[in-house]
Design a protein around this motif. Structure first.
Motif, PDB file in Angstrom:
ATOM      1  N   SER A   1       0.818  -1.215   0.000  1.00  0.00           N
ATOM      2  CA  SER A   1       0.000   0.000   0.000  1.00  0.00           C
ATOM      3  C   SER A   1       0.851   1.263   0.000  1.00  0.00           C
ATOM      4  N   ARG A   2       2.032   1.195   0.573  1.00  0.00           N
ATOM      5  CA  ARG A   2       2.889   2.389   0.666  1.00  0.00           C
ATOM      6  C   ARG A   2       3.892   2.484  -0.481  1.00  0.00           C
ATOM      7  N   TYR A   3       4.314   1.336  -1.002  1.00  0.00           N
ATOM      8  CA  TYR A   3       5.298   1.332  -2.083  1.00  0.00           C
ATOM      9  C   TYR A   3       4.838   0.385  -3.197  1.00  0.00           C
ATOM     10  N   PRO A   4       3.731   0.707  -3.865  1.00  0.00           N
ATOM     11  CA  PRO A   4       3.183  -0.208  -4.890  1.00  0.00           C
ATOM     12  C   PRO A   4       4.106  -0.427  -6.081  1.00  0.00           C
ATOM     13  N   PHE A   5       5.030   0.469  -6.313  1.00  0.00           N
ATOM     14  CA  PHE A   5       5.970   0.316  -7.428  1.00  0.00           C
ATOM     15  C   PHE A   5       7.406   0.340  -6.933  1.00  0.00           C
ATOM     16  N   GLY A   6       7.595  -0.098  -5.699  1.00  0.00           N
ATOM     17  CA  GLY A   6       8.909  -0.058  -5.096  1.00  0.00           C
ATOM     18  C   GLY A   6       9.818  -1.192  -5.525  1.00  0.00           C
ATOM     19  N   LYS A   7      10.991  -1.194  -4.958  1.00  0.00           N
ATOM     20  CA  LYS A   7      12.021  -2.174  -5.295  1.00  0.00           C
ATOM     21  C   LYS A   7      11.607  -3.591  -4.904  1.00  0.00           C
ATOM     22  N   PHE A   8      10.855  -3.701  -3.807  1.00  0.00           N
ATOM     23  CA  PHE A   8      10.493  -5.019  -3.287  1.00  0.00           C
ATOM     24  C   PHE A   8       9.037  -5.407  -3.583  1.00  0.00           C
ATOM     25  N   SER A   9       8.330  -4.596  -4.327  1.00  0.00           N
ATOM     26  CA  SER A   9       6.884  -4.822  -4.503  1.00  0.00           C
ATOM     27  C   SER A   9       6.574  -6.155  -5.200  1.00  0.00           C
ATOM     28  N   THR A  10       7.291  -6.451  -6.277  1.00  0.00           N
ATOM     29  CA  THR A  10       7.028  -7.696  -7.006  1.00  0.00           C
ATOM     30  C   THR A  10       7.382  -8.910  -6.159  1.00  0.00           C
ATOM     31  N   ARG A  11       8.526  -8.845  -5.495  1.00  0.00           N
ATOM     32  CA  ARG A  11       8.935  -9.941  -4.622  1.00  0.00           C
ATOM     33  C   ARG A  11       7.949 -10.109  -3.471  1.00  0.00           C
ATOM     34  N   ALA A  12       7.430  -8.996  -2.977  1.00  0.00           N
ATOM     35  CA  ALA A  12       6.474  -9.051  -1.871  1.00  0.00           C
ATOM     36  C   ALA A  12       5.169  -9.716  -2.293  1.00  0.00           C
ATOM     37  N   GLU A  13       4.750  -9.536  -3.542  1.00  0.00           N
ATOM     38  CA  GLU A  13       3.533 -10.182  -4.037  1.00  0.00           C
ATOM     39  C   GLU A  13       3.676 -11.698  -4.002  1.00  0.00           C
ATOM     40  N   LEU A  14       4.839 -12.197  -4.416  1.00  0.00           N
ATOM     41  CA  LEU A  14       5.081 -13.634  -4.393  1.00  0.00           C
ATOM     42  C   LEU A  14       5.120 -14.163  -2.959  1.00  0.00           C
ATOM     43  N   ASP A  15       5.757 -13.400  -2.081  1.00  0.00           N
ATOM     44  CA  ASP A  15       5.815 -13.806  -0.677  1.00  0.00           C
ATOM     45  C   ASP A  15       4.435 -13.787  -0.040  1.00  0.00           C
ATOM     46  N   LEU A  16       3.597 -12.881  -0.505  1.00  0.00           N
ATOM     47  CA  LEU A  16       2.238 -12.795   0.038  1.00  0.00           C
ATOM     48  C   LEU A  16       1.447 -14.065  -0.289  1.00  0.00           C
ATOM     49  N   ILE A  17       1.628 -14.593  -1.499  1.00  0.00           N
ATOM     50  CA  ILE A  17       0.948 -15.840  -1.864  1.00  0.00           C
ATOM     51  C   ILE A  17       1.343 -16.945  -0.891  1.00  0.00           C
ATOM     52  N   TYR A  18       2.647 -17.052  -0.657  1.00  0.00           N
ATOM     53  CA  TYR A  18       3.153 -18.090   0.251  1.00  0.00           C
ATOM     54  C   TYR A  18       2.618 -17.896   1.663  1.00  0.00           C
ATOM     55  N   ALA A  19       2.645 -16.656   2.139  1.00  0.00           N
ATOM     56  CA  ALA A  19       2.182 -16.366   3.495  1.00  0.00           C
ATOM     57  C   ALA A  19       0.698 -16.685   3.654  1.00  0.00           C
ATOM     58  N   GLN A  20      -0.088 -16.372   2.644  1.00  0.00           N
ATOM     59  CA  GLN A  20      -1.533 -16.646   2.715  1.00  0.00           C
ATOM     60  C   GLN A  20      -1.822 -18.143   2.740  1.00  0.00           C
ATOM     61  N   ILE A  21      -1.042 -18.917   1.989  1.00  0.00           N
ATOM     62  CA  ILE A  21      -1.204 -20.371   2.043  1.00  0.00           C
ATOM     63  C   ILE A  21      -0.820 -20.892   3.411  1.00  0.00           C
ATOM     64  N   GLU A  22       0.289 -20.383   3.952  1.00  0.00           N
ATOM     65  CA  GLU A  22       0.729 -20.814   5.275  1.00  0.00           C
ATOM     66  C   GLU A  22      -0.298 -20.444   6.348  1.00  0.00           C
ATOM     67  N   ALA A  23      -1.002 -19.352   6.143  1.00  0.00           N
ATOM     68  CA  ALA A  23      -2.025 -18.915   7.099  1.00  0.00           C
ATOM     69  C   ALA A  23      -3.347 -19.647   6.903  1.00  0.00           C
ATOM     70  N   GLY A  24      -3.438 -20.459   5.850  1.00  0.00           N
ATOM     71  CA  GLY A  24      -4.660 -21.202   5.592  1.00  0.00           C
ATOM     72  C   GLY A  24      -5.721 -20.412   4.856  1.00  0.00           C
ATOM     73  N   ASP A  25      -5.354 -19.251   4.343  1.00  0.00           N
ATOM     74  CA  ASP A  25      -6.309 -18.444   3.579  1.00  0.00           C
ATOM     75  C   ASP A  25      -6.112 -18.760   2.096  1.00  0.00           C
TER      76      ASP A  25
END
Length: 280
Positions: A63-87
């Motif tokens: 939300s704060r850095y939608p086009f930042g250096k880590f944004s694309t990598r963060a999207e992939l990590d979010l998928i993993y985190a959501q699976i780990e959380a059971g969502d």
């Protein structure tokens, strides 16, 4: 003068009170942290097995850095985190969004794999709620969807490092879906609906010929053809059964077909109805 002085004093108190209430009702905005801090916090949370915390940090980063250096990598990590959380629904949606927005990304195979894995895990989680129940007895819609998404991933990226795991999961799903078809076939046999049972048996033979359900599917088709008085087709399928499964449990010592024994409520008698199924 006393009256006006009191009025002014009262007005000032009211105004101050309203200002204080307005300020207290406003949500305090957390100050923005450097992009790297949000990402590192998320990685630390994942390493500590705190996926829900990681999700919060990754969403804050996005939300704060939608086009930042880590944004694309963060999207992939979010998928993993959501699976780990059971969502799993959220993980599937996040993977879909990544595939749409980053079709040429170097990690696009990972996104396709995780999309399929989210569906697979969701179906697995649903089935696990029915303790002691064979997963093949449940609705196979999600299992089929997971299989199709894994197949799509495998076709697109056969050399991916995730391909072996995808193929193993596909093998398991094929077995589950085939067994589900047999469960439904037995239901129709119990209900004296041989045509419907036949279709389910043929479904296994045509679409899941490499599964462990083929022997039983052949037996179902044989019995269904017999019930339909299609003796030639019944014999043809019985010959196939004997050829491919010479020691089948559906063949007796004399080489004859052993029919399935249906439960009593498939052809209930008088006492079954009187006792509401308590007495056979």
């Amino acid at each position: 003068m006393g009256f006006y002085h009191s009025l002014l004093r009262f007005t000032g108190i009211v105004g101050f009170s309203l200002l204080t209430a307005a300020c207290s009702s406003q949500k305090v905005q957390d100050p923005d942290l450097p992009e790297r801090v949000y990402y590192d916090k998320a990685q630390q949370a994942l390493s500590e097995n705190l996926p829900s915390t990681a999700i919060k940090h990754l969403k804050d980063l996005d939300s704060r850095y939608p086009f930042g250096k880590f944004s694309t990598r963060a999207e992939l990590d979010l998928i993993y985190a959501q699976i780990e959380a059971g969502d799993f629904i959220a993980a599937h949606a996040t993977a879909e969004r990544f595939i749409k927005n980053h079709p040429d990304n170097d990690s696009i195979d990972y996104a396709y794999y995780m999309r399929a894995l989210a569906t697979y895990k969701g179906a697995e989680s649903l089935l696990s709620r029915y303790l002691g129940m064979d997963p093949s007895e449940r609705d196979s819609k999600e299992l089929t969807k997971a299989f199709n998404e894994l197949a799509d991933f495998s076709a697109r990226y056969p050399e991916s490092q995730y391909a072996p795991d995808a193929k193993a999961r596909m093998y398991f799903l094929r077995e589950m879906v085939a067994r589900h078809e047999l469960q439904v076939a037995h239901y129709y046999m119990k209900r004296k609906a041989p045509i419907s049972a036949l279709r389910r048996g043929q479904e296994v033979l045509q679409h899941y010929p490499s599964t462990n359900s083929v022997e039983e599917a052949l037996a179902i088709t044989i019995q269904a053809y017999q019930d339909l008085s299609q003796e030639k087709l019944a014999k043809l399928n019985f010959d196939i059964l004997k050829l491919n499964f010479p020691t089948s449990k559906y063949i007796d010592e004399q080489g004859s077909f052993i029919r399935f024994k249906l439960p009593n409520d498939a052809d209930p008698g008088f006492w079954y109805w009187v006792s509401f199924g308590l007495i056979d």
